[in-house]
Every structure is written in C-alpha cells, then in structure tokens.
Design an enzyme around this catalytic site. Structure first.
Site, mmCIF file in Angstrom:
data_model
loop_
_atom_site.group_PDB
_atom_site.id
_atom_site.type_symbol
_atom_site.label_atom_id
_atom_site.label_comp_id
_atom_site.label_asym_id
_atom_site.label_seq_id
_atom_site.Cartn_x
_atom_site.Cartn_y
_atom_site.Cartn_z
ATOM 1 N N GLU A 50 -1.749 43.468 18.094
ATOM 2 C CA GLU A 50 -0.441 43.491 18.751
ATOM 3 C C GLU A 50 -0.716 43.529 20.254
ATOM 4 O O GLU A 50 -1.275 44.507 20.769
ATOM 5 C CB GLU A 50 0.396 44.726 18.356
ATOM 6 C CG GLU A 50 1.778 44.648 19.012
ATOM 7 C CD GLU A 50 2.548 45.962 19.042
ATOM 8 O OE1 GLU A 50 2.084 46.982 18.485
ATOM 9 O OE2 GLU A 50 3.617 45.970 19.677
ATOM 10 N N ASP A 75 -3.089 47.297 25.028
ATOM 11 C CA ASP A 75 -2.238 47.416 26.220
ATOM 12 C C ASP A 75 -3.106 47.913 27.382
ATOM 13 O O ASP A 75 -4.115 48.596 27.168
ATOM 14 C CB ASP A 75 -1.077 48.398 25.990
ATOM 15 C CG ASP A 75 0.124 48.078 26.874
ATOM 16 O OD1 ASP A 75 1.136 47.560 26.359
ATOM 17 O OD2 ASP A 75 0.049 48.330 28.098
ATOM 18 N N ASP A 124 7.302 41.093 28.378
ATOM 19 C CA ASP A 124 8.057 40.978 29.616
ATOM 20 C C ASP A 124 8.087 39.500 30.024
ATOM 21 O O ASP A 124 7.029 38.875 30.127
ATOM 22 C CB ASP A 124 7.332 41.817 30.689
ATOM 23 C CG ASP A 124 8.148 41.922 31.962
ATOM 24 O OD1 ASP A 124 8.870 40.954 32.284
ATOM 25 O OD2 ASP A 124 8.048 42.967 32.633
ATOM 26 N N LYS A 128 9.251 35.583 37.614
ATOM 27 C CA LYS A 128 8.768 35.144 38.926
ATOM 28 C C LYS A 128 7.243 35.113 39.040
ATOM 29 O O LYS A 128 6.710 34.732 40.072
ATOM 30 C CB LYS A 128 9.333 36.066 40.008
ATOM 31 C CG LYS A 128 10.831 35.897 40.159
ATOM 32 C CD LYS A 128 11.359 36.630 41.358
ATOM 33 C CE LYS A 128 12.856 36.365 41.469
ATOM 34 N NZ LYS A 128 13.532 37.355 42.283
#
Ligand SMILES: C[S@@+](CC[C@H](N)C(=O)[O-])C[C@H]1O[C@@H](n2cnc3c(N)ncnc32)[C@H](O)[C@@H]1O
Length: 148
Positions: A50, A75, A124, A128
C-alpha cells in the site's frame, strides 16, 4: 493525550514490524531485497504494497481479511505509519509490516517479481507539483522497475 512525533519515531525503532532503511543501506544493497517473504513474514505468499499508506488503515484491514497474504504499508511519514504498526502489533497481525521510505526508493527495496500487487488509495492529487504526484509517470515507471 496522544503520543508526540518524537515518541512515535522512537517507538518505530523498537517495533519489529517497522523498517526504515538508511540511504547507505539502500546504496550498499538492501539486505531485505528479494527475501521479504522468507525473512520478514517467514512464510511464502504474495506481497501487496500500500503506497502512501498514511496511518495504514488499508494495510491493517487487508491483513485481517487475507491472513494468507503479506502486506507492506509504505509511507515517508513515520508518525503516521506508527499508528498502523501499533495496531498490527496489538492485533497480533504477523502479515502486516510497515516501511518508512520515499516511494522512489522502492526499486532498491524489492526484487523483480517480489511484489504482486500495489494499492494506492486516495493519493494526494498534487495538482501543482506533478513530480510529487504518486500516479504520475515518474512514480509509475519506478513501480514497474523492481529489479533482481
Ligand atoms: C492523502 S494521504 C493518503 C493516506 C492513505 N492512503 C489513506 O487513504 O488514508 C497520502 C500519503 O502519501 C504519503 N506520500 C506522499 N508522497 C510520498 C512519497 N514520495 N513517498 C512516501 N510516501 C509518500 C504521504 O506522507 C501521505 O501519508
């Protein structure tokens, strides 16, 4: 009151289900590359990653649902993945571990064909900053590049 970040970082170092490879370890050839099932999970099985696991809800939830498979939450934020690691320990889940590293390092962490499935829930969008977008071409190329 909940634990602060520094306390969580310290606990991560003690947890047997958290791995935090250093840049040097990755550069020298990470010793767990290619042997996650045999050495970490101590059982053969397919590995699911994950990516951007945050607090690891999916990693923990999938590990509960599929006890015969192996799950690794990845992460860069140690204070977040601490939550998943702690829950996995409390629930005695031996098929869920956590890896604190930048996702761009994954080719140095896993061998070819070592990972059978990648989950990327709710990334996310990084509208930009395309190079930071986990669904962007930079990362997608890295996901396909786990080598011997
Ligand atoms: C929007 S959160 C999603 C958390 C979780 N997947 C969920 O659904 O609740 C995105 C996570 O990806 C992690 N992340 C973003 N870019 C990363 C990278 N290059 N390497 C490692 N983790 C990254 C962030 O630290 C964050 O925890």
């Amino acid at each position: 009151m909940g634990k602060g970040k520094l306390e969580r970082f310290e606990e991560n170092k003690q947890f047997a289900n958290v791995f935090e490879p250093t840049i040097k370890e990755l550069k020298d050839g990470y010793l767990k590359k290619g042997v996650w099932c045999e050495q970490i999970f101590q059982k053969k099985g397919l590995i699911t990653l994950e990516l951007g696991c945050g607090k690891g809800e999916y990693t923990v939830g999938l590990a509960r649902l599929y006890p015969n498979r192996n799950f690794i939450g990845v992460d860069i934020k140690g204070a977040r993945l601490w939550r998943g690691a702690k829950t996995a320990i409390e629930d005695n889940l031996h098929n869920a571990v956590f890896l604190r590293t930048h996702i761009g390092n994954l080719p140095d962490v896993f061998g070819k064909d070592e990972v059978s499935e990648i989950w990327l829930p709710c990334p996310d969008p990084q509208m930009k900053r395309a190079r930071k977008r986990l669904t962007g071409s930079f990362f997608l190329r890295r996901f396909g590049a786990f080598e011997d």
